[in-house]
Write a protein that holds these residues in place. Structure first.
Motif, short mmCIF file in Angstrom:
data_model
loop_
_atom_site.label_atom_id
_atom_site.label_comp_id
_atom_site.label_asym_id
_atom_site.label_seq_id
_atom_site.Cartn_x
_atom_site.Cartn_y
_atom_site.Cartn_z
N VAL A 65 0.84 -1.19 0.00
CA VAL A 65 0.00 0.00 0.00
C VAL A 65 0.88 1.25 0.00
O VAL A 65 1.75 1.41 0.85
CB VAL A 65 -0.93 0.02 1.23
CG1 VAL A 65 -1.74 1.32 1.27
CG2 VAL A 65 -1.86 -1.19 1.22
N THR A 66 0.65 2.13 -0.97
CA THR A 66 1.33 3.43 -1.04
C THR A 66 0.29 4.51 -0.85
O THR A 66 -0.64 4.64 -1.65
CB THR A 66 2.03 3.63 -2.39
OG1 THR A 66 2.91 2.53 -2.65
CG2 THR A 66 2.83 4.92 -2.38
N ILE A 67 0.43 5.29 0.23
CA ILE A 67 -0.55 6.35 0.54
C ILE A 67 -0.05 7.67 -0.03
O ILE A 67 1.11 8.05 0.17
CB ILE A 67 -0.77 6.48 2.05
CG1 ILE A 67 -1.07 5.11 2.68
CG2 ILE A 67 -1.91 7.45 2.35
CD1 ILE A 67 -1.07 5.12 4.20
N TYR A 68 -0.93 8.37 -0.73
CA TYR A 68 -0.62 9.68 -1.29
C TYR A 68 -1.39 10.73 -0.49
O TYR A 68 -2.58 10.96 -0.73
CB TYR A 68 -1.00 9.73 -2.76
CG TYR A 68 -0.15 8.81 -3.63
CD1 TYR A 68 0.95 9.31 -4.32
CD2 TYR A 68 -0.44 7.45 -3.74
CE1 TYR A 68 1.75 8.47 -5.10
CE2 TYR A 68 0.34 6.61 -4.51
CZ TYR A 68 1.43 7.13 -5.19
OH TYR A 68 2.22 6.30 -5.96
N PRO A 69 -0.72 11.38 0.50
CA PRO A 69 -1.42 12.34 1.37
C PRO A 69 -1.57 13.71 0.71
O PRO A 69 -1.14 13.92 -0.43
CB PRO A 69 -0.50 12.41 2.59
CG PRO A 69 0.88 12.20 2.00
CD PRO A 69 0.70 11.23 0.86
N ASN A 70 -2.18 14.62 1.45
CA ASN A 70 -2.29 16.03 1.04
C ASN A 70 -2.95 16.21 -0.32
O ASN A 70 -2.60 17.12 -1.08
CB ASN A 70 -0.90 16.70 1.06
CG ASN A 70 -0.25 16.64 2.42
OD1 ASN A 70 -0.88 16.98 3.43
ND2 ASN A 70 0.99 16.18 2.47
N ALA A 71 -3.91 15.34 -0.64
CA ALA A 71 -4.67 15.43 -1.88
C ALA A 71 -3.78 15.42 -3.13
O ALA A 71 -4.11 16.05 -4.14
CB ALA A 71 -5.56 16.67 -1.88
N LEU A 72 -2.68 14.68 -3.08
CA LEU A 72 -1.77 14.60 -4.23
C LEU A 72 -2.44 13.95 -5.44
O LEU A 72 -2.06 14.23 -6.59
CB LEU A 72 -0.51 13.81 -3.85
CG LEU A 72 0.46 14.49 -2.90
CD1 LEU A 72 1.57 13.52 -2.48
CD2 LEU A 72 1.06 15.74 -3.54
N LEU A 73 -3.44 13.12 -5.20
CA LEU A 73 -4.16 12.47 -6.30
C LEU A 73 -5.50 13.14 -6.58
O LEU A 73 -6.35 12.59 -7.28
CB LEU A 73 -4.37 10.98 -5.99
CG LEU A 73 -3.10 10.14 -5.80
CD1 LEU A 73 -3.46 8.69 -5.51
CD2 LEU A 73 -2.20 10.22 -7.03
N GLY A 74 -5.66 14.34 -6.04
CA GLY A 74 -6.91 15.07 -6.23
C GLY A 74 -7.73 15.14 -4.96
O GLY A 74 -7.42 14.47 -3.97
N ASP A 75 -8.78 15.97 -4.98
CA ASP A 75 -9.63 16.08 -3.79
C ASP A 75 -10.45 14.79 -3.63
O ASP A 75 -10.36 13.87 -4.44
CB ASP A 75 -10.53 17.32 -3.87
CG ASP A 75 -11.50 17.29 -5.06
OD1 ASP A 75 -11.75 16.20 -5.62
OD2 ASP A 75 -12.00 18.35 -5.43
N GLN A 76 -11.25 14.75 -2.60
CA GLN A 76 -11.96 13.50 -2.28
C GLN A 76 -12.94 13.09 -3.39
O GLN A 76 -13.06 11.90 -3.70
CB GLN A 76 -12.69 13.63 -0.95
CG GLN A 76 -11.76 13.67 0.25
CD GLN A 76 -12.50 13.57 1.57
OE1 GLN A 76 -13.72 13.72 1.64
NE2 GLN A 76 -11.77 13.31 2.64
#
Length: 329
Positions: A65-76
Motif C-alpha cells: 500500500v502506497t498512501i498519497y497524502p495532502n490530496a496529491l491524487l486530487g480532492d476526495q
C-alpha cells in the motif's frame, strides 16, 4: 492481464509429468495506491499506514500500500471517481460523497446519530454496517470500513453550554450548509455560516459567540484564546469511509479478499485509538492555555433535534439503519 497473478499461478509448472518449482524467480508486489486528503500526521493516515504493513506481511509481500497524502491524487470527489475507474485502488472519502450515490448513508452521518465517540466506535465495529458497505459495489467501489473524524462540539467565549436553554442567544459558526444552520437552531442557538479561517477574528470582535468543531481543530486554530469554554455536545460525527475499487478487489484471490477486508475492519479500532490519543494531546494543550472542557448529556439536544432527524430520514432503509444504530447506544 495481471502479470503478478499470472506468474504466481505458474510457480509450479508441470514438465513431462514432473512438478518443477520455479524458486529463483522474484516477483514484484502489486501496488495499492491510496488517495488521502490530509497530512501524513493525521490519525487516519497513521492507521492506513499500519493497515498497509499488516496487509503486506499477511500476503507474503504480494501487495504493497502506497498512501498519497495532502490530496496529491486530487480532492476526495476526484479520488472517489478514480477509484470507480480503477485508476486508483483505494481512497478515504467523507460520508456525504457516498450519500450522493445512496442516501441510506445519511443515517450514519446525520446530526446526533451517535451519543459520543464510544457509541460511534461500537457501531463501526459491530458489523451492523456490513450490508450497507457491500451494497456500493454496483457503483464500482466497495466500502471496506469507516474511520472516525471525531465529534463536533460547541465552544463559546462566555460560558460552557450544558442545555438548550444555555444555547439561547448564542451565535455559533457552522459550515456553509442549510442542515447545519437548522441543527444549531434545534439546539437552541443561531447557526452562522462562515469559513473556518474567519472564526477567530469574528469571535474576538463579537460577531460570533463561538464555534463548533473537534478538539484537534480547536487547538490547532488556537480558538481557546477567544472561546475558552468547550462543551462536548457531540452533535455531529461524520464518518470518513475507506473505499476500494470493485474491479481491483475482484482481481484478488478469495483468500486475499478476505484478508484485506478483515484487516481494514481491524484498522478501524486502531484509528479510533490514534484519534483519541491526538484528542488527548489537543485537549491538554488547550487546557494549559485556560480552556475549560465539560461533558454534556446529549439526549436533550437529540430530543430537540428529532424534527430535523425525521426530515433527513425518510426511506425504510434509512429508518431501519437509524434504529439499529440507536439500539447500540
Amino acid at each position: 492481464m495481471n502479470m503478478n497473478k499470472t506468474l504466481k499461478n505458474v510457480l509450479l509448472t508441470t514438465v513431462a509429468g514432473a512438478a518443477v518449482t520455479v524458486s529463483s524467480m522474484t516477483f514484484a508486489a502489486t501496488e495499492i495506491k491510496a488517495a488521502f486528503n490530509q497530512s501524513d500526521k493525521h490519525p487516519q493516515y497513521l492507521a492506513l499506514e499500519e493497515f498497509g504493513k499488516q496487509l503486506e506481511a499477511e500476503t507474503d509481500g504480494r501487495y504493497k500500500v502506497t498512501i498519497y497524502p495532502n490530496a496529491l491524487l486530487g480532492d476526495q470527489r476526484a479520488s472517489l471517481e478514480l477509484v470507480q475507474a480503477g485508476a486508483v485502488q483505494m481512497a478515504v472519502v467523507a460520508n456525504p460523497l457516498v450519500e450522493n450515490y445512496d442516501n441510506t448513508f445519511t443515517a450514519i452521518g446525520m446530526p446526533f446519530a451517535y451519543t459520543g465517540i464510544e457509541h460511534q466506535e461500537k457501531v463501526f465495529t459491530s458489523g451492523a454496517l456490513d450490508k450497507l458497505f457491500a451494497s456500493t459495489k454496483k457503483f464500482g467501489f466497495e466500502v471496506l470500513t469507516a474511520y472516525t473524524a471525531g465529534s463536533r462540539n460547541v465552544y463559546t467565549k462566555g460560558h460552557n453550554v450544558k442545555s438548550v436553554e444555555d444555547m439561547k442567544g448564542q451565535k455559533i459558526r457552522v459550515m456553509q450548509s442549510n442542515t447545519m444552520v437548522e441543527m444549531l437552531g434545534c439546539m437552541g442557538g443561531t447557526g452562522v455560516p462562515m469559513s473556518q479561517g474567519e472564526v477567530y477574528t469574528a469571535v474576538q470582535q463579537g460577531v460570533l459567540d463561538g464555534g463548533e468543531n473537534n478538539e484537534i481543530t480547536y487547538a490547532d486554530m488556537k480558538h481557546y484564546e477567544v472561546a475558552p469554554y468547550f462543551s462536548k455536545t457531540s452533535h455531529l460525527m461524520v464518518p470518513d469511509l475507506v473505499v476500494i475499487s470493485d474491479d481491483f478487489i475482484n482481481s484478488m484471490s478469495k483468500e486475499d479478499q478476505a484478508t484485506i477486508r478483515r484487516l481494514a475492519k481491524e484498522s478501524t479500532v486502531d484509528e479510533f485509538a490514534k484519534w483519541n490519543a491526538q484528542i488527548g494531546k489537543a485537549r491538554a494543550l488547550a487546557e494549559e492555555n485556560g480552556a475549560t472542557f465539560i461533558d454534556v448529556d446529549v439526549r436533550q439536544f437529540q430530543e430537540s433535534c428529532k424534527p430535523l432527524q425525521q426530515k433527513l430520514i425518510k426511506t425504510d432503509a434509512q429508518k431501519e439503519l437509524t434504529k439499529a444504530i440507536s439500539e447500540l447506544s
